[in-house]
Design an enzyme around this catalytic site. Structure first.
Site, mmCIF file in Angstrom:
data_model
loop_
_atom_site.group_PDB
_atom_site.id
_atom_site.type_symbol
_atom_site.label_atom_id
_atom_site.label_comp_id
_atom_site.label_asym_id
_atom_site.label_seq_id
_atom_site.Cartn_x
_atom_site.Cartn_y
_atom_site.Cartn_z
ATOM 1 N N SER A 54 0.829 -1.152 -0.043
ATOM 2 C CA SER A 54 0.003 0.059 0.129
ATOM 3 C C SER A 54 0.831 1.196 0.099
ATOM 4 C CB SER A 54 -0.884 0.056 1.262
ATOM 5 O OG SER A 54 -1.360 1.417 1.510
ATOM 6 N N SER A 62 -12.774 3.929 4.909
ATOM 7 C CA SER A 62 -11.718 3.312 3.986
ATOM 8 C C SER A 62 -11.485 1.973 4.132
ATOM 9 C CB SER A 62 -10.239 4.256 4.487
ATOM 10 O OG SER A 62 -10.199 3.898 5.771
ATOM 11 N N GLU A 69 -15.538 -7.574 8.139
ATOM 12 C CA GLU A 69 -15.531 -6.792 9.393
ATOM 13 C C GLU A 69 -15.949 -7.527 10.447
ATOM 14 O OE1 GLU A 69 -14.492 -3.738 9.698
ATOM 15 O OE2 GLU A 69 -14.426 -3.224 7.531
ATOM 16 N N ASP A 110 -21.831 0.585 4.873
ATOM 17 C CA ASP A 110 -20.670 1.029 4.220
ATOM 18 C C ASP A 110 -20.416 0.366 3.009
ATOM 19 O OD1 ASP A 110 -20.769 2.573 6.524
ATOM 20 O OD2 ASP A 110 -18.780 1.487 7.284
HETATM 21 C C1 GLA Z 1 -19.981 2.486 10.855
HETATM 22 C C2 GLA Z 1 -20.556 0.979 10.453
HETATM 23 C C3 GLA Z 1 -21.857 1.241 9.769
HETATM 24 C C4 GLA Z 1 -22.737 2.000 10.624
HETATM 25 C C5 GLA Z 1 -22.081 3.366 10.847
HETATM 26 C C6 GLA Z 1 -23.228 3.976 11.686
HETATM 27 O O1 GLA Z 1 -19.793 3.314 9.639
HETATM 28 O O2 GLA Z 1 -19.492 0.472 9.774
HETATM 29 O O3 GLA Z 1 -22.513 -0.126 9.490
HETATM 30 O O4 GLA Z 1 -23.380 1.350 11.782
HETATM 31 O O5 GLA Z 1 -21.112 3.054 11.707
HETATM 32 O O6 GLA Z 1 -24.266 4.414 11.011
#
Ligand code: GLA
Length: 394
Positions: free
Chosen positions: A68, A130, A163, A175
């Site tokens: 990276s 990210s 995750e 996300d």
């Molecule tokens: C982070 C988590 C998401 C969501 C937000 C809060 O970004 O990865 O899944 O829960 O927090 O809305």
């Protein structure tokens, strides 16, 4: 940056003359609907033009080499296809390793190793996802290199699994969904319960979305994120003693108000209140955006911030200072924290012709109180993760 620069870097790092293929996955902002995804509610995110580039070439052996440009000091991180378990020493490379491991586990045929170089222009730790961006760019590069057919929503779900099961952060699906399914100039209203979604054009007329980085880093795993999730689960448990519901997202405000006394712990009650009211605001926000009522949309954003500040308690002095400073500026329609909170970024709907004054004033207030500068970016809503051409400028 020229793509040619990235290609030269790839060739220098891996000592090869082969031209790699180029892939991209964006970061995301969330317009409204915060901490609702894991509560089975609605979110309203959009993918942005900042993101992660990945250049990759297949190998003939089973070696996998990661590099990276954002972590030059770590050098090349090497592993093999049969050694893909989580390893703290591999640091950032656990994200792509996790994605690779997940796809193999799902039965996708990845028979050789590969070399890959990443370059990200999402500010690190800014809460613009990210990590999900690295997961998804790895998903599309594996799909491309190995000619796989991966249903996009399945890829999104596998990113979330990385995750949850590999990195150990109990995050929801927002996300990865925003990044995998993003569409230029659109936000996505997603029902996290059913994964039904719709695109809504983001047409802000004379306004822009400013992203404001508090420059207070947040680390999701080390934060109180998992604790909030548990508190909501406990609240749900209590409510289920009487109500037949599977998630807080199923509750109307009226039903919640009628039954909130069932939640024994006061703090848990506050957390659940946020989840229920925020969900309602998110649905309303879609309607306001569609009818062009930007002022009402902005007002919902403000209420969202206040609820995250007082009921969910995930803002902190940096985000509160930024958001309150934004509210005071001429013509601003709304502002709120975006993402998990505890630092990271806020967003504000600002008149286009006030952008410079906005930055100056907000930064002055912020620096005076917090002691260091904030950083400002103009949000551009772009497409989701995909392969891109190796010619031109990024
Ligand atoms: C982070 C988590 C998401 C969501 C937000 C809060 O970004 O990865 O899944 O829960 O927090 O809305």
């Amino acid at each position: 940056m020229e793509t040619a620069t990235l290609i030269s870097k790839f060739q220098a790092v891996f000592q090869t003359e082969t031209t790699p293929r180029l892939f991209f996955a964006p970061g995301r902002i969330n317009l409204i609907g915060e901490h609702t995804d894991y509560n089975g509610g609605y979110v309203f995110p959009a993918s942005i033009s900042f993101g992660t580039y990945a250049l990759a070439v297949k190998r003939t052996d089973a070696k996998v080499r990661f590099y990276s440009m954002n972590f030059d000091d770590n050098g090349i991180i090497t592993t093999t296809l049969n050694n893909l378990s989580y390893d703290t020493n591999d640091d950032w490379a656990n994200y792509p390793k996790g994605m690779l491991a997940m796809l193999i586990k799902e039965g996708f045929s990845i028979e050789t190793g590969f070399d890959v170089l990443y370059f990200g222009n999402i500010p690190n730790g800014a809460g613009l996802s990210s990590s999900a961006s690295i997961e998804l760019v790895t998903g599309v590069l594996l799909e491309g290199l190995f000619d796989l057919r991966i249903n996009r929503i399945h890829m999104v779900q596998l990113g979330q699994k990385v995750e949850n099961d590999y990195i150990g952060v109990n995050s929801g699906i927002m996300d990865q969904f925003a990044i995998g399914m993003g569409k230029k100039d659109h936000a996505i209203l997603l029902d996290c319960n059913t994964l039904e979604y719709q695109y809504a054009p983001v047409d802000l007329k004379d306004y822009v979305i400013m992203i404001i980085n508090t420059n207070k880093r947040r680390e999701l795993a080390g934060s109180k994120y998992n604790e909030r999730r548990t508190q909501c689960e406990q609240a749900l448990q209590d409510l289920r003693s009487v109500l037949k519901i599977k998630s807080l997202g199923e509750l109307s405000i009226e039903t919640f108000e009628e039954h909130k006394h069932l939640i024994k712990d006061k703090t848990n009650q506050q957390r659940a209140k946020h989840a229920v009211y925020e969900n309602q605001r998110t649905k309303e926000a879609l309607a306001k955006l569609q009818s062009g009522d930007l002022a009402a949309f902005g007002e919902l954003m403000n209420q969202s911030h206040l609820s995250l500040q007082h009921d969910y308690e995930v803002t902190g002095i940096e985000l509160d200072t930024i958001v309150e400073a934004a509210w005071e500026q001429t013509g601003v329609l709304g502002a709120r924290m975006t993402g998990a909170g505890f630092g990271g970024c806020a967003i504000a709907i600002t008149p286009r012709n006030e952008v410079d004054t906005f930055k100056e004033n907000v930064n002055a207030i912020y620096k005076e109180k917090i002691g260091y500068d904030a950083t400002f970016y103009l949000a551009t809503i772009g497409n989701g993760a995909k392969e891109i051409t190796t010619e031109g400028v990024l």
